[in-house]
Structures are given as structure tokens and as C-alpha cells.
Design a protein around this motif. Structure first.
Motif, mmCIF file in Angstrom:
data_model
loop_
_atom_site.group_PDB
_atom_site.id
_atom_site.type_symbol
_atom_site.label_atom_id
_atom_site.label_comp_id
_atom_site.label_asym_id
_atom_site.label_seq_id
_atom_site.Cartn_x
_atom_site.Cartn_y
_atom_site.Cartn_z
ATOM 1 N N ARG A 100 0.959 -1.661 -0.398
ATOM 2 C CA ARG A 100 -0.164 -0.442 -0.065
ATOM 3 C C ARG A 100 0.552 1.369 0.144
ATOM 4 O O ARG A 100 0.484 2.739 -0.522
ATOM 5 C CB ARG A 100 -1.048 -0.005 1.205
ATOM 6 C CG ARG A 100 -1.824 1.268 1.793
ATOM 7 C CD ARG A 100 -2.909 1.288 0.332
ATOM 8 N NE ARG A 100 -3.420 2.761 -0.111
ATOM 9 C CZ ARG A 100 -4.452 3.308 -0.383
ATOM 10 N NH1 ARG A 100 -4.112 2.124 -1.497
ATOM 11 N NH2 ARG A 100 -5.651 3.909 0.089
ATOM 12 N N LEU A 101 1.669 1.284 0.825
ATOM 13 C CA LEU A 101 3.094 2.174 0.965
ATOM 14 C C LEU A 101 3.269 2.784 -0.519
ATOM 15 O O LEU A 101 3.530 3.891 -1.010
ATOM 16 C CB LEU A 101 3.948 2.316 1.650
ATOM 17 C CG LEU A 101 3.021 2.346 3.023
ATOM 18 C CD1 LEU A 101 4.615 2.281 4.494
ATOM 19 C CD2 LEU A 101 2.754 3.354 3.687
ATOM 20 N N LYS B 74 4.118 11.916 0.975
ATOM 21 C CA LYS B 74 4.777 11.184 2.407
ATOM 22 C C LYS B 74 3.408 11.485 3.812
ATOM 23 O O LYS B 74 3.728 10.557 4.829
ATOM 24 C CB LYS B 74 6.334 12.130 3.076
ATOM 25 C CG LYS B 74 7.205 12.093 2.243
ATOM 26 C CD LYS B 74 8.691 11.901 2.229
ATOM 27 C CE LYS B 74 9.847 11.820 1.206
ATOM 28 N NZ LYS B 74 10.770 12.270 1.596
ATOM 29 N N SER B 75 3.042 12.862 3.890
ATOM 30 C CA SER B 75 2.570 12.448 4.740
ATOM 31 C C SER B 75 1.807 11.833 4.694
ATOM 32 O O SER B 75 0.732 11.336 6.211
ATOM 33 C CB SER B 75 1.534 14.447 5.005
ATOM 34 O OG SER B 75 0.614 14.284 3.742
ATOM 35 N N LYS B 76 0.551 11.427 3.255
ATOM 36 C CA LYS B 76 0.158 10.167 3.668
ATOM 37 C C LYS B 76 0.067 9.118 3.773
ATOM 38 O O LYS B 76 -0.406 8.471 4.327
ATOM 39 C CB LYS B 76 -1.276 10.454 2.090
ATOM 40 C CG LYS B 76 -1.698 11.338 1.415
ATOM 41 C CD LYS B 76 -2.400 11.663 -0.030
ATOM 42 C CE LYS B 76 -2.916 12.746 0.626
ATOM 43 N NZ LYS B 76 -3.459 11.975 -1.569
ATOM 44 N N VAL C 148 -0.087 4.601 8.025
ATOM 45 C CA VAL C 148 0.657 3.556 9.004
ATOM 46 C C VAL C 148 0.151 4.198 9.777
ATOM 47 O O VAL C 148 -0.315 3.385 10.693
ATOM 48 C CB VAL C 148 2.803 3.540 8.686
ATOM 49 C CG1 VAL C 148 3.176 3.573 9.999
ATOM 50 C CG2 VAL C 148 2.983 4.222 7.324
ATOM 51 N N LYS C 149 -0.031 5.368 10.696
ATOM 52 C CA LYS C 149 -0.608 5.336 12.156
ATOM 53 C C LYS C 149 -2.351 4.627 11.829
ATOM 54 O O LYS C 149 -1.934 4.282 12.722
ATOM 55 C CB LYS C 149 -0.559 6.606 12.724
ATOM 56 C CG LYS C 149 0.471 7.464 12.449
ATOM 57 C CD LYS C 149 -0.147 8.934 12.594
ATOM 58 C CE LYS C 149 1.634 9.727 13.186
ATOM 59 N NZ LYS C 149 1.190 11.200 13.648
ATOM 60 N N ARG C 150 -2.804 4.842 10.400
ATOM 61 C CA ARG C 150 -3.975 3.866 11.130
ATOM 62 C C ARG C 150 -4.091 2.520 11.344
ATOM 63 O O ARG C 150 -4.383 1.238 12.138
ATOM 64 C CB ARG C 150 -5.281 3.906 9.700
ATOM 65 C CG ARG C 150 -6.474 3.844 9.619
ATOM 66 C CD ARG C 150 -7.408 4.635 8.685
ATOM 67 N NE ARG C 150 -7.227 4.207 7.140
ATOM 68 C CZ ARG C 150 -6.297 4.129 6.121
ATOM 69 N NH1 ARG C 150 -5.764 5.551 6.705
ATOM 70 N NH2 ARG C 150 -6.169 4.450 5.456
ATOM 71 N N VAL C 151 -3.027 1.653 9.955
ATOM 72 C CA VAL C 151 -2.475 0.343 10.744
ATOM 73 C C VAL C 151 -2.158 -0.105 11.226
ATOM 74 O O VAL C 151 -3.106 -1.210 12.308
ATOM 75 C CB VAL C 151 -1.545 -0.672 9.626
ATOM 76 C CG1 VAL C 151 -1.121 -1.680 9.739
ATOM 77 C CG2 VAL C 151 -2.157 0.401 7.626
#
Length: 241
Positions: free
Chosen positions: A78-79, A85-87, A92-95
Motif C-alpha cells: 500500500r505504501l 509522505k504525509s499520507k 501507517v498510523k491507521r494500520v
């Protein structure tokens, strides 16, 4: 009344060189490849109990290691598709939050041995140590893993999996390979390159559970000391005249 066969016989496959010899006749047939592992050799009959005790630990940790591997794989894919970069940081935080909900309660219920096995299996399944995975994605994962695993079990997240040199890791690999054959665990291809069968064959089925026997011997001694102290406290009472 004559009966007719419903399915016609098909010609055998001649791609694989497997043979069945019966009464002087050679018949070429295709057989599935089955790994045959050495029969276990225990030093003492009671060692079997320690082996199966450890097997339960591996079975408990393994699903969380395979889950972590799946989530990390999907996260990386996904990344790669997110240009900003902000998205990427937000994703990452959501995962991470999702994984924390999945794993936190279960990890806190693990014993120290189970936590140690999990850290090793994460290296096996993801190809990176828990510490390396944390360093790759940073953010809140460091706090999560240290709070739920490292600090809780007093373990190093840099621990590597090495079944060819470390006895406990060899036992883990032995348990996994036999569980795959018996279909007790769902196979997931490890990211770490491990010559599993050759490692198990080189040991010739020898099982060493001395470290667990010593661990339980210490636990039994502690329990005896505690029970003696509690008995002394109960027997001590004021003298009445």
C-alpha cells in the motif's frame, strides 16, 4: 444387467520418476512428495512432556507471527502506491492502531516463553527482526511493541531466529515442520531462508529440553520455599498461660 463404468481410466503421468515394484513387475506411477522427518529421540521418557509443553507455546505464538507478516506485507504494498509522505505517515498510523486493537490484549496474556517465541517467529515469517520492522515504520510502533512485548517479558526485540545454531529455535522449527505435515498449522512461506529439512535431518531427531527442565526445577524450588514460609507464619502464635 451389465453395468458400465461412469468414469474412464486415464493414462498415468510419466513426468516424475516414482516406481512401484510388485512380484517382479515394474509399474511407473505418480506419487505425491511427502517429507519424512527423523523419529524423535528423547533422553528420558519424561522429556516428552516438556516437548509438548513447548509445542503449545509455539502453537499459541505462531498465528500472531503469521498475522504480523500479512499485515506488514499489505502495508508495504500500500505504501508503494502512496506518493505523498504525509499520507504515508497517516496510513501507517491507521494500520498501527488497527494492529494494536488486534494484538494488544492477546499479547499481554502471553507468558514470557510465548513472547520470546513470538519475537523469533516474527523474524522467521517477516525476514526482519521485530526491532527492524519497528525501525522501518517508526511512528507509534516502538511504544506499542516495547509496552506489550519487550518490557512486559523483559526480552530483546533484536532477537534473531537461528534453528541451525540455537537449540530452542531448532525445537520451534521441528514443531512447525511436523505440524505442517500433520495439518495442525496453516503453512505460511517464511521470508527467512531456512533449509528446514536438512537442519532437522542433521539433528537425527534428538530433542534437548534441558533448559525447560531447569526452569521448572527453579520454579518448584521457589514454590517450596514460599510454602515453607507460609507454614511457619501459620504455626507462629502467641503463648497463652
Amino acid at each position: 444387467m451389465a453395468l458400465q463404468a461412469q468414469v474412464k481410466d486415464t493414462l498415468p503421468s510419466f513426468k516424475d520418476d516414482y516406481y512401484l515394484v510388485k512380484e517382479g513387475d515394474t509399474l511407473m506411477i505418480e506419487l505425491p512428495e511427502v517429507a519424512v522427518l527423523p523419529k524423535h529421540k528423547f533422553k528420558e521418557p519424561k522429556d516428552v512432556h516438556y516437548y509438548y509443553w513447548f509445542k503449545r507455546k509455539v502453537f499459541k505464538a505462531y498465528p500472531y507471527a503469521t498475522l504480523a507478516s500479512k499485515r506488514i506485507d499489505s502495508l508495504r504494498l500500500r505504501l508503494d502506491r502512496i506518493p505523498s509522505k504525509s499520507k504515508k505517515r497517516k496510513y501507517v498510523k491507521r494500520v498501527q492502531k488497527y494492529l494494536e486493537k488486534e494484538l494488544t490484549d492477546q499479547l499481554k496474556k502471553m507468558t514470557r516463553t510465548e513472547g520470546r517465541v513470538l519475537i523469533k517467529l516474527i523474524h522467521r515469517q517477516t525476514g526482519k527482526t521485530a526491532f527492524e520492522n519497528i525501525r522501518e515504520f517508526r511512528s507509534g510502533w516502538k511504544a506499542f511493541w516495547y509496552n506489550t512485548t519487550a518490557n512486559l517479558f523483559k526480552l530483546s526485540l533484536k532477537t534473531e531466529y537461528s534453528p541451525n545454531t540455537i537449540n530452542e529455535d531448532y525445537l520451534i522449527e521441528d514443531i512447525l515442520q511436523r505440524a505442517y505435515i500433520q495439518e495442525e498449522l496453516i503453512f505460511q512461506e517464511p521470508k527467512l531462508n531456512i533449509p528446514s529439512i536438512s537442519i532437522l535431518e542433521s539433528k537425527k531427531g534428538e530433542i534437548n529440553v534441558e533448559e525447560y527442565k531447569q526452569m521448572f526445577a527453579k520454579i518448584r524450588k521457589k514454590k517450596k520455599r514460599r510454602s515453607k514460609r507460609s507454614k511457619k507464619k501459620k504455626t507462629v502464635s502467641p503463648n497463652y498461660r
